[in-house]
Each structure stands twice: as C-alpha cells, then as structure tokens.
Design an enzyme around this catalytic site. Structure first.
Site, mmCIF file in Angstrom:
data_model
loop_
_atom_site.group_PDB
_atom_site.id
_atom_site.type_symbol
_atom_site.label_atom_id
_atom_site.label_comp_id
_atom_site.label_asym_id
_atom_site.label_seq_id
_atom_site.Cartn_x
_atom_site.Cartn_y
_atom_site.Cartn_z
ATOM 1 N N LYS A 219 -17.002 18.387 14.230
ATOM 2 C CA LYS A 219 -15.257 17.923 13.913
ATOM 3 C C LYS A 219 -14.995 16.688 12.694
ATOM 4 O O LYS A 219 -14.307 17.340 12.307
ATOM 5 C CB LYS A 219 -15.393 16.858 15.754
ATOM 6 C CG LYS A 219 -15.421 17.816 16.562
ATOM 7 C CD LYS A 219 -14.930 17.081 18.046
ATOM 8 C CE LYS A 219 -15.413 15.658 17.898
ATOM 9 N NZ LYS A 219 -17.549 15.460 18.467
ATOM 10 N N ARG B 53 -10.400 13.448 24.857
ATOM 11 C CA ARG B 53 -10.934 13.739 25.141
ATOM 12 C C ARG B 53 -11.347 13.705 26.420
ATOM 13 O O ARG B 53 -12.292 14.331 26.796
ATOM 14 C CB ARG B 53 -12.827 12.896 24.843
ATOM 15 C CG ARG B 53 -12.950 13.415 23.479
ATOM 16 C CD ARG B 53 -14.007 11.571 22.699
ATOM 17 N NE ARG B 53 -15.259 12.149 22.949
ATOM 18 C CZ ARG B 53 -15.960 12.626 21.242
ATOM 19 N NH1 ARG B 53 -14.722 11.896 20.947
ATOM 20 N NH2 ARG B 53 -16.597 12.251 21.177
ATOM 21 N N ARG C 5 -29.405 14.592 11.621
ATOM 22 C CA ARG C 5 -27.984 14.371 10.567
ATOM 23 C C ARG C 5 -27.678 12.962 10.010
ATOM 24 O O ARG C 5 -28.774 12.267 11.153
ATOM 25 C CB ARG C 5 -26.957 14.729 11.271
ATOM 26 C CG ARG C 5 -26.233 14.007 12.401
ATOM 27 C CD ARG C 5 -25.299 14.667 12.719
ATOM 28 N NE ARG C 5 -24.668 13.701 14.622
ATOM 29 C CZ ARG C 5 -23.483 13.844 14.449
ATOM 30 N NH1 ARG C 5 -22.606 14.538 14.617
ATOM 31 N NH2 ARG C 5 -23.488 13.671 16.706
ATOM 32 N N ARG D 237 -27.731 8.103 13.032
ATOM 33 C CA ARG D 237 -26.564 7.636 14.078
ATOM 34 C C ARG D 237 -27.355 6.666 14.855
ATOM 35 O O ARG D 237 -28.394 7.764 15.424
ATOM 36 C CB ARG D 237 -25.252 8.542 14.605
ATOM 37 C CG ARG D 237 -24.453 8.419 13.319
ATOM 38 C CD ARG D 237 -23.288 9.660 14.028
ATOM 39 N NE ARG D 237 -23.053 8.977 14.966
ATOM 40 C CZ ARG D 237 -22.045 10.468 15.660
ATOM 41 N NH1 ARG D 237 -21.484 11.219 15.340
ATOM 42 N NH2 ARG D 237 -21.912 10.655 17.147
ATOM 43 N N ARG E 244 -23.997 12.698 26.297
ATOM 44 C CA ARG E 244 -22.370 12.848 25.668
ATOM 45 C C ARG E 244 -22.180 13.979 26.169
ATOM 46 O O ARG E 244 -21.313 15.004 25.201
ATOM 47 C CB ARG E 244 -23.064 12.821 23.995
ATOM 48 C CG ARG E 244 -22.744 11.275 23.510
ATOM 49 C CD ARG E 244 -22.716 10.861 22.326
ATOM 50 N NE ARG E 244 -22.985 11.375 21.336
ATOM 51 C CZ ARG E 244 -23.429 11.841 20.614
ATOM 52 N NH1 ARG E 244 -24.664 10.594 20.279
ATOM 53 N NH2 ARG E 244 -23.294 12.174 19.144
#
Ligand code: ADP
Length: 202
Positions: free
Chosen positions: A16, A89, A124, A152, A163
């Site tokens: 995203k 969301r 990532r 992160r 999540r």
C-alpha cells in the site's frame, strides 16, 4: 470536502505504502499514510502516540473514534485530489468517510497471498524519518531524506500475525462494502514494484 479521492486497502506488507505514495506523487495527489502518521506520533511520544502505543505494540487496530476525526481533519485541509493509505480499515470508518465527503471514493485493493506477505515482512526496511519503504539494495540510508533505513518495530512475527487477523476480521468486510457499491478495483499485488504499479495505474 468535495475533492477527488482514492483509498488504498490491502493486508499488511501488500505494498500500500510503496504503490500509494508513487501514485500520489505522479498524479499530484496529497498523500496520507495513517500507519506512518501513528508511528511518527509514537516516536515523538505525542498525546496521540501515547494513546496509540498499546494498540500498535500488539498489532491491534486503533479505535475508530480516534482514527475517524484525525483523518477527517486532514481531509478538511485538502483542496485538491488526495490518496489515503491505510484508511478506512473498518466499515464504520468507510461510512464516516462517505458521509463527510458526500460520495464514495474509488478503492484500490491490493491482493497478495499470505505466504508472500510473510516473506516480504521478514526483510522489509522503512525510513525512520520520512517512512518511505526501502527498495531492495538501498543499503542503510534513505536516498530521499538521508534518514536511517531500519526494520519496523511492529514487523516482528507475532505482531504481524495479529495484524493479518485484524485484516481478515475488519478490512475484508470493508472491501465488501466498496465492492457492493461498485467502487472497488482489486489489483494483483504480486511481482516487482514496477509490475504492480503498472496494474495499479491501470
Ligand atoms: P500495515 O498495513 O503493514 O499493518 P500500516 O503502516 O498501514 O501497516 O499500519 C500500521 C498500524 O497502524 C496498523 O496495524 C494499525 O494498528 C494502525 N492503523 C493504521 N491505520 C489505521 C486505521 N485506519 N484504523 C485503525 N488502525 C490503524
């Protein structure tokens, strides 16, 4: 708040941020990533950060009554086109957005299989300052702002799995909401960032 808008939905690590940011940049749209905004608030230890920390620490979504006014306030300042990454969301967030805008924005939904999401999240990196997701081989420094590229904090496995289950519980019904209104475009999010972008751009 009648300006043109796009919303990006998809599971964690579906791209995203990468795709939304590029689409916004290339089309002169104002861009808001609610996740990046919350992570910055956490880092700066603001009131919002204090409120959001317990949710982000365990991979839960921040309550609607915090998210909705925050995003509507940002939208109220936009005169031109905009793109929201990570909002709405929940169905309640989508309904509140439609009510404030007096129309339903176009939703782009990135679809990526779970195994691929897990593979992506394990490696990532994101810029700690501008929150841009790093591209492969960029080293440890953000080429845009010189910030540090780092994993992160919420990309550890347990948080990520939470999540993903929040995504199934809350975002999938939100996607159905946009599909029912014929406002959703489902995009195959697998492949290189350039390949996905070509599909996103349509
Ligand atoms: P990801 O999609 O990988 O989870 P994001 O940066 O989009 O990453 O979001 C990180 C976290 O920020 C979410 O897991 C959630 O806790 C919080 N968050 C972001 N946007 C919203 C929203 N619209 N409603 C509730 N929580 C949100």
């Amino acid at each position: 708040m009648k300006s043109r808008g796009l919303v990006f939905l998809g599971p964690p690590a579906s791209g995203k941020g990468t795709q939304g940011r590029r689409l916004a940049e290339e089309n002169g749209l104002a861009y808001l990533s609610t996740g990046a905004l919350l992570r910055r608030a956490l880092r700066d230890d603001t009131e919002l950060g204090k409120l959001a920390r317990p949710f982000l620490d365990c991979g839960e979504y921040v309550p609607d009554d915090v998210m909705i006014p925050m995003v509507l306030e940002w939208l109220g300042k936009q005169d031109n086109g905009w793109l929201l990454d990570g909002f709405p969301r929940t169905v309640l967030q989508a309904e509140a957005l439609d009510e404030a805008l007096e129309f339903t924005p176009q939703a782009i939904v990135l679809h990526v299989p779970d195994d691929e999401l897990r593979r992506r999240v394990a490696c990532r990196l994101e810029c700690e300052d501008c929150h841009r997701v790093a591209r492969e081989g960029e080293g440890k420094q953000c080429p845009k702002c010189d910030g540090r590229l780092a994993p992160r904090a919420d990309d550890v496995s347990a948080n990520f799995e939470n999540r993903l289950s929040e995504y199934r519980r809350l975002v999938i019904p939100t996607i159905t909401y946009y599909c029912d209104l014929l406002c959703a475009r489902i995009v195959n999010g697998t492949g290189s960032p350039d390949e996905v972008y070509a599909r996103v751009r349509g």
